[in-house]
Design a protein around this motif. Structure first.
Motif, mmCIF file in Angstrom:
data_model
loop_
_atom_site.group_PDB
_atom_site.id
_atom_site.type_symbol
_atom_site.label_atom_id
_atom_site.label_comp_id
_atom_site.label_asym_id
_atom_site.label_seq_id
_atom_site.Cartn_x
_atom_site.Cartn_y
_atom_site.Cartn_z
ATOM 1 N N ASN A 40 0.844 -1.204 0.296
ATOM 2 C CA ASN A 40 -0.309 -0.038 -0.143
ATOM 3 C C ASN A 40 1.566 1.440 0.040
ATOM 4 O O ASN A 40 1.664 0.917 0.684
ATOM 5 N N GLY A 41 0.246 2.384 -0.982
ATOM 6 C CA GLY A 41 1.575 3.364 -1.438
ATOM 7 C C GLY A 41 2.514 3.600 -1.572
ATOM 8 O O GLY A 41 3.385 4.399 -1.721
ATOM 9 N N GLY A 43 2.893 3.905 -4.863
ATOM 10 C CA GLY A 43 3.305 4.310 -6.278
ATOM 11 C C GLY A 43 2.661 4.096 -7.054
ATOM 12 O O GLY A 43 2.677 4.649 -8.020
ATOM 13 N N LYS A 44 2.097 3.236 -6.969
ATOM 14 C CA LYS A 44 1.571 2.697 -8.639
ATOM 15 C C LYS A 44 0.583 2.833 -9.542
ATOM 16 O O LYS A 44 0.827 2.570 -9.989
ATOM 17 N N THR A 45 -0.584 3.159 -8.717
ATOM 18 C CA THR A 45 -1.927 4.194 -8.904
ATOM 19 C C THR A 45 -1.343 5.372 -9.603
ATOM 20 O O THR A 45 -1.591 5.723 -10.766
ATOM 21 N N THR A 46 -0.418 6.334 -8.915
ATOM 22 C CA THR A 46 -0.065 6.632 -9.396
ATOM 23 C C THR A 46 0.843 7.040 -11.062
ATOM 24 O O THR A 46 0.275 7.987 -11.080
HETATM 25 N N1 LIG Z 1 -3.760 12.963 -4.708
HETATM 26 C C1 LIG Z 1 -3.454 12.716 -3.249
HETATM 27 N N2 LIG Z 1 -3.029 13.595 -2.446
HETATM 28 C C2 LIG Z 1 -2.023 13.824 -1.633
HETATM 29 N N3 LIG Z 1 -1.392 12.246 -1.964
HETATM 30 C C3 LIG Z 1 -1.992 11.527 -2.634
HETATM 31 C C4 LIG Z 1 -3.062 10.656 -3.534
HETATM 32 N N4 LIG Z 1 -2.969 9.736 -4.087
HETATM 33 C C5 LIG Z 1 -2.113 9.322 -3.862
HETATM 34 N N5 LIG Z 1 -1.096 9.787 -2.470
HETATM 35 C C6 LIG Z 1 -0.345 10.027 -1.376
HETATM 36 O O1 LIG Z 1 0.864 8.958 -2.738
HETATM 37 C C7 LIG Z 1 1.561 7.734 -1.929
HETATM 38 C C8 LIG Z 1 1.144 6.839 -2.756
HETATM 39 O O2 LIG Z 1 -0.203 6.300 -3.446
HETATM 40 P P1 LIG Z 1 -0.932 5.242 -4.480
HETATM 41 O O3 LIG Z 1 -1.896 5.846 -4.343
HETATM 42 O O4 LIG Z 1 0.118 5.806 -6.250
HETATM 43 O O5 LIG Z 1 -0.235 3.640 -4.340
HETATM 44 P P2 LIG Z 1 -0.425 2.715 -4.316
HETATM 45 O O6 LIG Z 1 0.869 1.700 -4.869
HETATM 46 O O7 LIG Z 1 -1.320 2.729 -5.947
HETATM 47 O O8 LIG Z 1 -1.275 1.939 -2.708
HETATM 48 P P3 LIG Z 1 -2.270 1.314 -3.027
HETATM 49 O O9 LIG Z 1 -1.704 -0.039 -2.902
HETATM 50 O O10 LIG Z 1 -2.865 1.237 -1.624
HETATM 51 O O11 LIG Z 1 -3.885 0.951 -3.926
HETATM 52 C C9 LIG Z 1 0.498 7.597 -0.829
HETATM 53 O O12 LIG Z 1 1.567 8.019 0.810
HETATM 54 C C10 LIG Z 1 -1.068 7.518 -1.062
HETATM 55 O O13 LIG Z 1 -0.886 8.547 -0.155
#
Ligand SMILES: Nc1ncnc2c1ncn2[C@@H]1O[C@H](COP(=O)(O)OP(=O)(O)OP(=O)(O)O)[C@@H](O)[C@H]1O
Length: 242
Positions: A40-41, A43-46
């Protein structure tokens, strides 16, 4: 020379104090089934959103189907499919009305929308309202909506989260079929068995960085462990994340 489906170089994205993506480079070949794994977190989705052209990177750039993904390019968006969460459905519409609405955005016929509904096994649910669909049915509907305009490349963000084993296995067959039709598939998942079974290659991410990329089998051998889950834990550690 064939163009890679995705080439990302040095992507960086900061949200306030959080460096969500910290110098990510990756390449996905045309026709590949590619997994992005990470706690979690991580950075995959970003990363996916930047590559899709839905989010502007602070630094770096990505080519999607050979074209820059930013600034947002609507012609390019028509060539990709992004699976939306079921919560993005229009309220109170039936399964058939949902997919026909998505189809109409792209000038796609009702007949094609109905055929797509059929291909995910939802014809007998065509008249069921979205909030009455089971989790697996809703996921299949959202995948059908992402495919209705016949995209070359499909992005799926945790497509099987929360499903029972039967629904998960059925979705695996569906996703394999999408890839076997020649489409490039990029997915994120927290299920390592899923990534091991479906993906040609995976990228393991943590704290905004790509730690390792390779075919699941090769990573397992390289690290001398038994499973992709062991690879994941040995690369990303065991402490709890957000
Ligand atoms: N719009 C936003 N504003 C502020 N912080 C954000 C935003 N989107 C994501 N984050 C933060 O950026 C980091 C990466 O988030 P991201 O959603 O890209 O991770 P992830 O790997 O997809 O996580 P998960 O498996 O929980 O979906 C996390 O710490 C998250 O809290």
């Amino acid at each position: 020379m064939t163009t890679s489906a995705i080439t990302a170089e040095g992507l960086r994205k900061r949200y306030g104090d959080v460096l969500a993506v910290d110098g990510v480079s990756l390449q996905v070949e045309t026709g590949e089934f590619y997994g992005i794994l990470g706690p979690n977190g991580a950075g995959k989705t970003t990363t996916m959103e930047i590559v899709e052209g839905l989010r502007e990177p602070d630094e770096g750039s990505a080519l999607l189907l050979g074209e820059p993904s930013w600034p947002r390019n609507t012609d390019l968006l028509r060539r990709i499919g992004v699976q939306l969460q079921a919560s993005a459905f229009f309220e109170k519409l039936t399964a058939r009305e949902q997919i026909r609405s998505f189809a109409s955005f792209y000038g796609v016929s009702d007949a094609r929308a109905d055929a797509m509904l059929d291909s995910v096994g939802l014809t007998d649910k065509a008249h069921v309202q979205d909030d009455r669909l089971s989790g697996g049915q809703a996921q299949r509907l959202s995948i059908a909506c992402a495919l209705v305009h016949d995209p070359e490349l499909v992005f799926l963000d945790e497509p099987t989260t929360g499903l029972d084993p039967q629904a998960r296995r059925n979705l695996w067959d569906l996703l394999r079929g999408i890839n076997e039709e020649g489409r490039t598939v990029v997915l994120t998942t927290h299920y390592m068995d899923e990534a091991e079974t479906l993906c040609d290659r995976v990228a393991v991410m943590d704290r905004g960085k790509v730690l390792r990329v390779g075919p699941p089998r090769e990573l397992i051998e390289e690290l001398g462990v038994d499973s992709l889950e062991d690879v994941f834990l040995s690369l990303t550690g065991r402490e709890y994340r957000e």
